[in-house]
Write an enzyme that holds these catalytic residues in place. Structure first.
Site, PDB file in Angstrom:
ATOM      1  N   PHE A 148     -44.761  11.286  -0.930  1.00  0.00           N
ATOM      2  CA  PHE A 148     -44.794  11.149   0.525  1.00  0.00           C
ATOM      3  C   PHE A 148     -45.623   9.922   0.902  1.00  0.00           C
ATOM      4  O   PHE A 148     -46.643   9.637   0.276  1.00  0.00           O
ATOM      5  CB  PHE A 148     -45.401  12.403   1.170  1.00  0.00           C
ATOM      6  N   GLU A 149     -45.170   9.219   1.942  1.00  0.00           N
ATOM      7  CA  GLU A 149     -45.787   7.942   2.291  1.00  0.00           C
ATOM      8  C   GLU A 149     -47.265   8.029   2.653  1.00  0.00           C
ATOM      9  O   GLU A 149     -47.992   7.058   2.547  1.00  0.00           O
ATOM     10  CB  GLU A 149     -45.032   7.310   3.464  1.00  0.00           C
ATOM     11  N   ALA A 150     -47.702   9.202   3.134  1.00  0.00           N
ATOM     12  CA  ALA A 150     -49.100   9.307   3.574  1.00  0.00           C
ATOM     13  C   ALA A 150     -50.050   9.544   2.413  1.00  0.00           C
ATOM     14  O   ALA A 150     -51.267   9.516   2.586  1.00  0.00           O
ATOM     15  CB  ALA A 150     -49.241  10.414   4.616  1.00  0.00           C
TER      16      ALA A 150
END
Lengths: 330, 256
Positions: free
Chosen positions: B50-52
């Site tokens: 996930f990008e975060a």
């Protein structure tokens, strides 16, 4: 250095590394007690016209308590880093706090849908925008944390996101490959919500850090809200758990549930019913006004707001939900 | 086996594109359901990022946000956005799924605005978020989207995320990483790929119940056709069971 293309967007903050150094030269290196109420911290460090960033990820470990307090104090004409911003953006839009915005992600609340009122605000022409991406803003903040005026990144090229950004296309002096130079972003003030901090500001985040490791270092002033205070002995007992050192921090505010109605990892899950209520109420401006009165303007502080939404019992339920204890399965 | 809805078909089709041992950057909703389904069926070694900063979670349920605590549930690491994005930029991520308000024949995507005035748009959307980054960095970008001629347009009002830009070699010429770009467009009607030379969108398979003309009539530009257009595979009984019982038991996505 040759510039091959450049965006037409306005860079709202100076990327000058020497200006930033001049500021950080004046910052205290002494461990002093910075404990104060959130009201005091916002009064002292958040000013009309300042450029603001909120840590976390919109409705995940974002200091919603700080967003409420900023709205309550009627701050205006601010710049805002619309980086992974969701519910924080929604709250600040409701208060019409900012009039210029670096956009990476705004207006939406991811799987929950778009905020009608934030959209209205962004479609009104009242807010000047400059386009970026999540990584672009993270890289701009990282450059600032590194104390340099830009970082090259390999995104945005060929798109309108670049055209409406403040980036410049450059060539690598070693390989000839193209990059976008991302100007450093030093916010005037940021608020980061953490799990634990001591009174000096040494802080622990038990979660993904998103851009907060860099944001803490890039911010000219930093307010920490924490779920709970711990002793300095506790911080020194496990130093590798400290993500933010005291010298980055100007104010420490103990605000349990400051992330509510968003998620705080290992502490409480989001209150989806209340977030849905926000989205529904926003469709009608009159209803929104009453809703804001009740939930923000007439609340003394965040605890008041929590009590309005079920208090300790609600927070216990959200904790069980966060930990997937399945005790409340219906 | 025809006892399934369109969303279930799209998710199963998307899941099959994800090879075991590959890595995928996902958002919330249907893409996440596809990744979870793949992981629970043919691709147990699928790495989800996930990008975060959530890396390799064992997702207990579908996240509501790409930064919420479910994205680090039993994860191998709770990292940062720069770490995740830089991993994509280093070339370690094979697939991603995106959506948007408009998509053109080269797979360029608009998720920023409708209307000519950027400072006072007719409709303001969220903007890039991580989409431009995913579309710039990941090897294979896929789109999972409903299809109609309002969404599949001749020209995007605003290109938020790069597809093949103006086609041909324009993407690489603009400076984006070699060998990256749009790979599949999975809609309620068909599965599209891209012509290797012109980089234009091309029909590969058509979903049960639709015809070639349905697909073309619900598209605002001329679609190329693969030499042999086949019917999209039906979901298997096993895929549907896993999707309904383990991936989306509350029908958040498949109930739409």
């Amino acid at each position: 250095m040759e510039i091959f293309e450049q965006g037409i967007g306005k860079v709202f903050t100076s990327p000058d590394a020497d200006e930033a150094r001049a500021h950080f030269k004046t910052k205290s290196r002494i461990m002093t007690n910075k404990l104060m109420t959130l009201k005091e911290a916002i009064e002292k460090y958040v000013h009309d016209g300042d450029y603001l960033a909120i840590g976390g990820f919109g409705a995940n470990r974002a200091s919603i308590a700080a967003c409420h307090e900023i709205v309550r104090q009627g701050k205006k004409n601010m710049g805002f880093a619309g980086h992974t911003s969701t519910h924080d953006f929604q709250v600040l839009s409701a208060g019409k706090v900012f009039n210029r915005c670096d956009v990476a992600y705004i207006v939406g609340l991811e799987a929950r849908g778009l905020s009608p009122n934030a959209r209205r605000y962004m479609e009104s022409g009242e807010v000047e925008v400059c386009e970026w991406t999540n990584y672009a803003l993270a890289a701009r903040i990282k450059a600032a944390a590194m104390g340099i005026s830009f970082l090259p990144a390999r995104n945005m090229m060929g798109t309108d996101t670049f055209t409406y950004s403040g980036g410049k296309k450059i060539k690598c002096p070693f390989t000839g490959q193209f990059y976008v130079a991302m100007p450093a972003l030093w916010p005037d003030v940021s608020v980061i919500h953490v799990h634990e901090a001591d009174v000096y500001g040494n802080s622990r985040i038990r979660d993904i850090t998103i851009a907060d490791w860099d944001l803490a270092r890039a911010s000219k002033h930093l307010i920490i809200t924490c779920e709970r205070l711990v002793s300095n002995e506790e911080i020194r007992r496990i130093p590798y758990q400290t993500q933010i050192p005291f010298y980055c921090v100007d104010a420490v505010c103990e605000v349990p549930y400051a992330g509510y109605p968003g998620v705080m990892a290992y502490e409480y899950f989001s209150d989806e019913d209340h977030l849905k209520e926000w989205l529904t109420v926003e469709q009608d401006l009159e209803k929104l006004k009453d809703f804001l009165d009740k939930n923000i303007y007439q609340c003394k502080d965040h605890l008041d707001y929590i009590n309005l939404h079920g208090g300790a019992e609600k927070m216990m339920m959200l904790r069980r939900k966060e930990l997937l204890l399945n005790a409340d399965k219906t | 086996m025809s006892d399934y809805n369109t969303m279930e078909l799209m998710i199963c089709t998307a899941a099959r594109e994800l090879k075991d041992g590959a890595s995928v950057a996902v958002g919330t909703g249907a893409p996440c359901a596809a990744a979870m389904l793949a992981q629970k069926t043919h691709a147990p070694n699928l790495l989800i990022i996930f990008e975060a900063g959530g890396i390799g979670p064992l997702l207990p349920e579908m996240p509501i946000s790409v930064g919420d605590s479910r994205t680090i549930w039993k994860a191998v690491m709770a990292s940062s956005m720069t770490d995740a994005m830089e991993t994509f930029c280093r070339g370690l991520v094979d697939y991603t799924f995106l959506g948007g308000a408009q998509i053109d024949m080269y797979g360029n995507i608009n998720s920023t605005r409708i209307g000519p005035d950027h400072q006072k748009p007719k409709v303001r959307f969220p903007g890039s978020g991580g989409a431009n980054d995913f579309g710039s960095f990941c090897w294979n970008m896929m789109m999972l989207t409903p299809q109609d001629s309002k969404r599949f347009v001749e020209k995007c009002t605003f290109i938020t995320t790069p597809g093949y830009l103006q086609g041909g070699d324009s993407r690489e010429k603009a400076g984006l990483a070699k060998g990256t770009g749009p790979y599949r467009v999975i809609t309620n009607m068909a599965v599209m790929g891209f012509d290797p030379e012109s980089k234009r969108m091309m029909i590969l398979s058509i979903n049960p119940g639709y015809s070639e003309s349905d697909v073309q009539n619900n598209c605002g530009f001329e679609l190329l056709k693969a030499k042999k257009i086949v019917e999209t595979h039906h979901p298997t009984k096993h895929e549907l069971e896993v999707l309904r019982e383990q991936v989306d038991p509350y029908r958040y996505i498949i109930g739409r």
